[in-house]
Write an enzyme that holds these catalytic residues in place. Structure first.
Site, short mmCIF file in Angstrom:
data_model
loop_
_atom_site.label_atom_id
_atom_site.label_comp_id
_atom_site.label_asym_id
_atom_site.label_seq_id
_atom_site.Cartn_x
_atom_site.Cartn_y
_atom_site.Cartn_z
CB THR A 9 -8.69 -2.91 2.53
OG1 THR A 9 -8.07 -2.59 1.27
CG2 THR A 9 -8.21 -4.28 3.02
CB SER B 260 -0.36 -0.94 -2.35
OG SER B 260 -1.47 -0.07 -2.45
CB THR C 297 7.10 -2.77 -5.48
OG1 THR C 297 7.63 -1.47 -5.68
CG2 THR C 297 7.50 -3.20 -4.08
CG ASP C 298 10.34 0.19 -8.81
OD1 ASP C 298 9.52 0.37 -7.88
OD2 ASP C 298 10.56 1.06 -9.69
CD GLU C 299 7.79 2.01 -3.81
OE1 GLU C 299 7.92 2.29 -2.61
OE2 GLU C 299 6.85 2.41 -4.52
CE1 TYR D 173 3.83 -1.88 -0.93
CE2 TYR D 173 5.38 -0.35 -1.97
CZ TYR D 173 4.45 -1.38 -2.07
OH TYR D 173 4.15 -1.92 -3.31
CB SER E 128 6.06 -5.19 4.39
OG SER E 128 5.44 -4.43 3.37
CE LYS E 129 4.73 -6.21 -2.64
NZ LYS E 129 3.48 -7.01 -2.88
CG ASN F 13 1.53 -0.44 -12.21
OD1 ASN F 13 0.85 -1.38 -12.57
ND2 ASN F 13 2.85 -0.57 -12.09
P1 NAD Z 1 -4.18 -1.68 -4.12
O1 NAD Z 1 -3.90 -1.13 -2.76
O2 NAD Z 1 -4.93 -0.86 -5.11
O3 NAD Z 1 -4.98 -3.05 -3.99
C1 NAD Z 1 -4.69 -4.01 -3.03
C2 NAD Z 1 -5.87 -4.97 -2.93
O4 NAD Z 1 -5.55 -5.96 -1.93
C3 NAD Z 1 -7.17 -4.30 -2.49
O5 NAD Z 1 -8.23 -4.72 -3.34
C4 NAD Z 1 -7.38 -4.79 -1.07
O6 NAD Z 1 -8.74 -4.88 -0.70
C5 NAD Z 1 -6.69 -6.15 -1.10
N1 NAD Z 1 -6.23 -6.56 0.24
C6 NAD Z 1 -5.55 -5.82 1.14
N2 NAD Z 1 -5.35 -6.53 2.26
C7 NAD Z 1 -5.92 -7.76 2.06
C8 NAD Z 1 -6.02 -8.93 2.87
N3 NAD Z 1 -5.54 -8.97 4.10
N4 NAD Z 1 -6.64 -10.01 2.35
C9 NAD Z 1 -7.16 -9.97 1.08
N5 NAD Z 1 -7.10 -8.87 0.28
C10 NAD Z 1 -6.48 -7.78 0.77
O7 NAD Z 1 -2.76 -2.13 -4.68
P2 NAD Z 1 -2.19 -2.11 -6.17
O8 NAD Z 1 -1.59 -0.80 -6.43
O9 NAD Z 1 -3.20 -2.68 -7.09
O10 NAD Z 1 -0.99 -3.15 -6.00
C11 NAD Z 1 -1.20 -4.55 -6.19
C12 NAD Z 1 0.11 -5.27 -5.96
O11 NAD Z 1 1.10 -4.79 -6.87
C13 NAD Z 1 0.69 -5.07 -4.56
O12 NAD Z 1 1.25 -6.29 -4.14
C14 NAD Z 1 1.76 -4.01 -4.76
O13 NAD Z 1 2.80 -4.16 -3.81
C15 NAD Z 1 2.24 -4.33 -6.16
N6 NAD Z 1 2.78 -3.20 -6.94
C16 NAD Z 1 2.09 -2.03 -7.04
C17 NAD Z 1 2.61 -0.99 -7.82
C18 NAD Z 1 1.86 0.31 -8.01
O14 NAD Z 1 2.39 1.23 -8.63
N7 NAD Z 1 0.64 0.45 -7.55
C19 NAD Z 1 3.83 -1.15 -8.47
C20 NAD Z 1 4.51 -2.37 -8.34
C21 NAD Z 1 3.96 -3.39 -7.58
P1 TYD Z 2 3.19 7.54 -4.69
O1 TYD Z 2 2.14 7.66 -5.74
O2 TYD Z 2 2.78 7.51 -3.25
O3 TYD Z 2 4.06 6.25 -5.07
P2 TYD Z 2 5.46 5.72 -4.43
O4 TYD Z 2 5.75 6.43 -3.17
O5 TYD Z 2 5.14 4.27 -4.23
O6 TYD Z 2 6.49 5.97 -5.50
O7 TYD Z 2 4.22 8.74 -4.85
C1 TYD Z 2 4.90 8.97 -6.08
C2 TYD Z 2 5.88 10.10 -5.85
O8 TYD Z 2 5.14 11.31 -5.60
C3 TYD Z 2 6.76 9.90 -4.61
O9 TYD Z 2 8.06 10.44 -4.90
C4 TYD Z 2 6.08 10.73 -3.53
C5 TYD Z 2 5.45 11.88 -4.33
N1 TYD Z 2 4.20 12.42 -3.77
C6 TYD Z 2 4.08 13.80 -3.54
O10 TYD Z 2 5.01 14.59 -3.80
N2 TYD Z 2 2.90 14.27 -3.02
C7 TYD Z 2 1.85 13.44 -2.72
O11 TYD Z 2 0.81 13.92 -2.23
C8 TYD Z 2 2.00 12.03 -2.98
C9 TYD Z 2 0.87 11.09 -2.66
C10 TYD Z 2 3.19 11.58 -3.50
#
Ligand code: NAD
Ligand code: TYD
Length: 352
Positions: free
Chosen positions: A39, A88, A133-135, A158, A161-162, A188
């Site tokens: 995606t 995500s 996620t912790d969310e 989001y 759904s998680k 992260n």
């Molecule tokens: P990301 O959005 O960077 O990557 C998601 C990946 O999933 C992409 O490569 C996308 O192409 C693939 N994908 C999406 N829909 C798909 C489908 N239908 N079939 C196959 N592949 C598909 O996400 P991320 O930040 O790397 O997060 C990875 C996981 O970790 C997620 O499950 C997210 O909920 C969880 N997570 C993320 C964070 C964070 O801070 N980013 C923190 C805690 C948990």
């Molecule tokens: P984000 O990186 O979207 O992660 P999450 O919502 O999953 O925690 O956002 C981190 C924090 O930053 C969140 O409190 C929302 C805020 N934020 C802004 O203030 N401005 C922005 O443009 C974005 C993307 C996030």
């Protein structure tokens, strides 16, 4: 590693690419299939360095497609699944909740069903690991931490759904005896994160002297963890975690958004040789995100106590490395912001 064939979903995304790199290099005798739909958030450039490894295969495909998953599992006979594929981004979930239900909930249930059918209730040495996620725990007040026993209380489409997908994973453990494990991690940051999330978006905007849109008053708190430490935790949980358990993963590193943004402005100014205070002028307070969770903070003592994991990179070191990476990887950043890499995938793979 006692597994022979492992499926990693979402391995072209931000966290997944770091997991793929770590595990493919660390376990040369195990075969890894990276299943990713590519995606807007998936980018093969993120893992170009492992593309030619003999124990690695990339498959483009969709976890929403149950027939496709059946064929894939029958072909590779996976004995382990590490599931990261997801939609995500909270802001996108507010615009299009159904997409999050389809990928995060139905996609996860499709994977659970396919694994169960392949394993035929013989779960010896099998494991389904779901990354969450912790969310899902909702929002904290000024004090307190999320533990593994904190009741679920999601507020965004989001996190809802998680949360739903986590419940399904637990239900397959409790109902069918499938060995499952779940981890819930805090925010992260690090290389290869799509620049819609706070840290890469702001680094990119600072670099281009664009406004920095701070939601609400900026007094929202997140607990930040360097992505490579999350990948290390995922490896440990997959190889040493106990089936049926949940592990919280966090950075012991809380920042309000505005303090973090000040730090980012000052660090980028310093690295670009700009006068002190230049980029703070780009800060623009904008309308708040609806349903915005006030504070997330993780108690990661269980994974520390039981598996010996703790973060290895402190925040100032991690942030400095992260900024350097985005400043140095201009081509990556330009490609993902212009969408060029997606045009390339359409030419390469067509509709799959
Ligand atoms: P990301 O959005 O960077 O990557 C998601 C990946 O999933 C992409 O490569 C996308 O192409 C693939 N994908 C999406 N829909 C798909 C489908 N239908 N079939 C196959 N592949 C598909 O996400 P991320 O930040 O790397 O997060 C990875 C996981 O970790 C997620 O499950 C997210 O909920 C969880 N997570 C993320 C964070 C964070 O801070 N980013 C923190 C805690 C948990
Ligand atoms: P984000 O990186 O979207 O992660 P999450 O919502 O999953 O925690 O956002 C981190 C924090 O930053 C969140 O409190 C929302 C805020 N934020 C802004 O203030 N401005 C922005 O443009 C974005 C993307 C996030």
């Amino acid at each position: 590693m006692n597994k022979k064939n492992i499926l990693i979903t979402g391995g072209a995304g931000f966290i997944g690419s770091h997991v793929v790199r770590l595990m493919v290099n660390k376990y040369p005798d195990t075969q890894f299939v990276n299943l990713d739909l590519l995606t807007y958030a998936g980018n093969l450039e993120n893992i170009a360095d492992v593309a030619d490894k003999p124990n690695y295969t990339f498959v483009r495909g969709d976890i929403r497609d149950a027939d496709f998953l059946k064929d894939l599992f029958e072909k590779y006979h996976f004995d382990g699944v590490i599931h990261l594929a997801a939609e995500s981004h909270v802001d996108r979930s507010i615009e299009n909740p159904l997409e999050f239900v389809e990928t995060n909930v139905i996609g996860t249930v499709n994977l659970l069903n396919t694994a169960r059918n392949l394993w035929q209730n013989d779960f010896n040495d099998k494991l389904f690991y779901h990354i969450s996620t912790d969310e899902v725990y909702g929002s904290l007040g000024k004090t307190g931490l999320f533990t593994e026993d904190t009741p679920y209380d999601p507020h965004s489409p989001y996190s809802a759904s998680k949360a739903a997908s986590d419940h399904f994973v637990r239900s397959y453990h409790d109902t069918y005896g499938m060995p499952t494990v779940i981890s819930n991690c805090s925010n992260n940051y690090g290389p290869n994160q799509f620049p819609e999330k706070l840290i890469p978006l702001f680094i990119n905007n600072i670099k281009h002297n664009k406004p920095l849109p701070v939601y609400g008053d900026g007094q929202y708190t997140r607990d930040w963890l360097y992505v490579i430490d999350h990948a290390r935790a995922i490896d440990m949980i997959f190889t040493e975690g106990k089936a049926g358990e949940t592990y919280n993963v966090g950075g012991f590193n809380e920042y309000t958004n505005i303090d973090l943004i000040h730090l980012l402005c000052d660090l980028v100014d310093e690295k670009l040789g700009r006068p002190e205070g230049t980029s703070r002028k780009l800060i623009t307070f904008v309308k708040d995100r609806p349903g915005h969770d006030k504070r997330y903070a993780i108690d990661a003592s269980k994974i520390n106590r039981e598996l010996g994991w703790k973060p290895s990179v402190n925040f100032s070191e991690g942030l400095s490395k992260t900024i350097d990476w985005y400043l140095e990887n201009e081509v990556w950043l330009n490609n993902v912001t212009s969408g060029d890499y997606q045009k390339y995938y359409e030419e390469m793979y067509g509709d799959r």
